[in-house]
Write an enzyme that holds these catalytic residues in place. Structure first.
Site, PDB file in Angstrom:
ATOM      1  N   GLY A 143       0.738  -1.283   0.056  1.00 24.39           N
ATOM      2  CA  GLY A 143       0.012  -0.379  -0.111  1.00 24.39           C
ATOM      3  C   GLY A 143       1.025   1.869   0.354  1.00 24.39           C
ATOM      4  O   GLY A 143       1.916   1.113   0.038  1.00 24.39           O
ATOM      5  N   HIS A 144      -0.127   2.660   0.343  1.00 21.40           N
ATOM      6  CA  HIS A 144       0.991   4.020   0.147  1.00 21.40           C
ATOM      7  C   HIS A 144       1.336   4.109   1.871  1.00 21.40           C
ATOM      8  O   HIS A 144       1.996   5.297   1.668  1.00 21.40           O
ATOM      9  CB  HIS A 144       0.139   4.240  -0.473  1.00 21.40           C
ATOM     10  CG  HIS A 144       0.106   4.623  -1.983  1.00 21.40           C
ATOM     11  ND1 HIS A 144      -0.592   4.352  -3.054  1.00 21.40           N
ATOM     12  CD2 HIS A 144       0.542   3.092  -2.914  1.00 21.40           C
ATOM     13  CE1 HIS A 144      -0.343   4.369  -4.445  1.00 21.40           C
ATOM     14  NE2 HIS A 144       0.702   3.276  -4.092  1.00 21.40           N
TER      15      HIS A 144
END
Ligand SMILES: *[C@@H]1O[C@H](CO)[C@@H](O)[C@H](O)[C@H]1NC(C)=O
Ligand SMILES: *[C@@H]1O[C@H](CO)[C@@H](O)[C@H](O)[C@H]1NC(C)=O
Ligand SMILES: *[C@@H]1O[C@H](CO)[C@@H](O)[C@H](O)[C@H]1NC(C)=O
Length: 410
Positions: A252-253
């Site tokens: 994910g970020h």
């Protein structure tokens, strides 16, 4: 004689009804639940596309919501229930629980975007959503059509589950998978907890944020695992007093604050804590981003990031006040964010970075960051082309303990 008998009768009637009332109250007090099983309203858990389930769920909710005899539960048993877009609105008469044992299955098609969320709870207090079941957004059908990275007017798709104007409530022990866009959306909630929830979507699925929060306060996110193609948690304007702990993020970020500052009337973000958490294989770790061309003078303040491990994270620590994605600024560096960042502490952050830029704090020239505190940081780059680097621009604050990479002047 007759009248005395009558009085006796009336009296015993009274005491009988009194007993009945008090026992009902006792039941309510002990949390005796009235269960509204969606099957009794005609819902079918056979996994087949079916328009009746939406009506059945709505009717079960309405009955549970107006039940005033104590706590009520809308019950979804094991099985796979196809469900079209649906809104569960309050206010309800009492505490209400929404128990999902089975799987809720979203429509595959794109027309699921009549509203921001597929399953939406609104104007409810004392709501519990639990049960150990799964909500499946079936996003794989719409991800290939998502062009939001190049088209600013792209069509937005439904998020899996939303809570708006919901207070004193919680979501616990559930799985949210493959949302079309984000998974869980909190807007204007107050005293809200998310615990024991697992969120998953492939690392390359577009815009599948885990938990998105805006205009909300007094929240705990505890013991949550998030693996998605976008932010694990996205914290937007107007969020305050949010405590995140024991979160596992990746892919994910990362946990992102903002972007903030782009629009007028944006509210500040304050009082955010991220503790005892793990980032693994994420693009960013702890990121704060403010819009470069910002019009609003707002602030981001009073943050604590503590006791966090990074494993193979692209950019573990980032403050970016030049945020301007997709070429929306004619030339970068020409703008100065008007968002004031202050009192942000990073304590005990360690692990590995997959790029040399392990620590990047780039603040606004016109509104330099104030009160940034770094202590016990140890971030190591594993590549062969050099050591990890630290960048600090326009930063005021202090440094304590050992800091690696250490070339940051505050
Ligand atoms: C919610 O719970 C609080 C505290 O128990 C109570 O004061 C309030 O009346 C409840 N509201 C509803 C709608 O049940
Ligand atoms: C949320 O969690 C906190 C900390 O455990 C607790 O004090 C609070 O009562 C919880 N709120 C709700 C609505 O469950
Ligand atoms: C954390 O959540 C998982 C479910 O994802 C649950 O099985 C476990 O008991 C929870 N642990 C704690 C400490 O709450």
């Amino acid at each position: 004689m007759a009248s005395r008998f009558l009085i006796l009768c009336v009296l015993s009637l009274f005491s009988f009804s009194f007993l009945a009332v008090s026992s009902a109250q006792t039941n309510a007090f002990h949390g005796e639940q009235k269960v509204f099983d969606v099957r009794n309203y005609g819902a079918r858990g056979d996994g087949k596309k079916n328009i009746h389930n939406t009506l059945a769920f709505t009717e079960a909710w309405i009955d549970a919501c107006k039940w005033s005899g104590g706590r009520s539960t809308v019950y979804i048993p094991a099985g796979t229930f196809f469900l079209d877009q649906i809104t569960f609105s309050g206010p309800c008469k009492s505490h209400i629980t929404f128990t999902i044992k089975g799987t809720l299955l979203a429509p595959q098609s794109l027309n699921a975007d009549r509203q921001a969320e597929w399953i939406s709870f609104r104007y409810v207090d004392n709501l519990t959503v639990d049960g150990g079941g799964t909500i499946d957004g079936q996003g794989s059908y719409s991800w290939p059509l998502n062009d939001c990275n190049k088209n600013p007017h792209c069509r937005t798709l439904a998020m899996n589950m939303g809570f708006a104007f919901v207070r004193s409530s919680r979501m616990k022990g559930l799985r949210s998978i493959n949302s079309k866009m984000g998974h869980i959306n909190l807007y204007s909630v107050e005293n809200f907890n998310i615990t024991g929830v697992t969120i998953t979507a492939p690392g390359d699925s577009p815009n599948t944020d885990g938990i998105k929060i805006g205009r909300s306060k007094d929240m705990h996110i505890f013991n949550v695992s998030i693996a998605t193609g976008d932010d694990c948690v996205a914290i937007l304007d107007g969020t305050s007093n949010l405590d995140i702990s024991h979160v596992r993020c990746g892919p994910g970020h990362g946990i992102s604050v903002g972007s903030i500052g782009r629009y007028k009337d944006e509210k500040s973000i304050e009082g955010i804590t991220v503790r005892n958490s793990l980032f693994k294989g994420t693009m960013n770790g702890l990121r704060i981003k403010t819009w470069a061309k910002s019009v609003s003078e707002t602030s981001v303040s009073n943050f604590l990031y503590e006791n966090i491990q990074m494993i193979d994270v692209g950019n573990p620590i980032v403050i970016d006040q030049q945020y301007c994605p997709n070429y929306q600024c004619d030339s970068s560096g020409n703008y100065n964010s008007h968002v004031q960042i202050k009192d942000v502490k990073y304590n005990k952050i360690w692990g590995t970075s997959t790029t040399r830029a392990a620590l990047m704090i780039q603040c606004s020239k016109t509104f330099p960051c104030q009160g940034v505190e770094l202590s016990d940081i140890n971030l190591v780059y594993k590549g062969r082309d050099g050591l990890a680097t630290a960048t600090c621009e326009n930063v005021g604050g202090s440094v304590r303990g050992k800091i690696v990479p250490g070339d940051c002047r505050i």
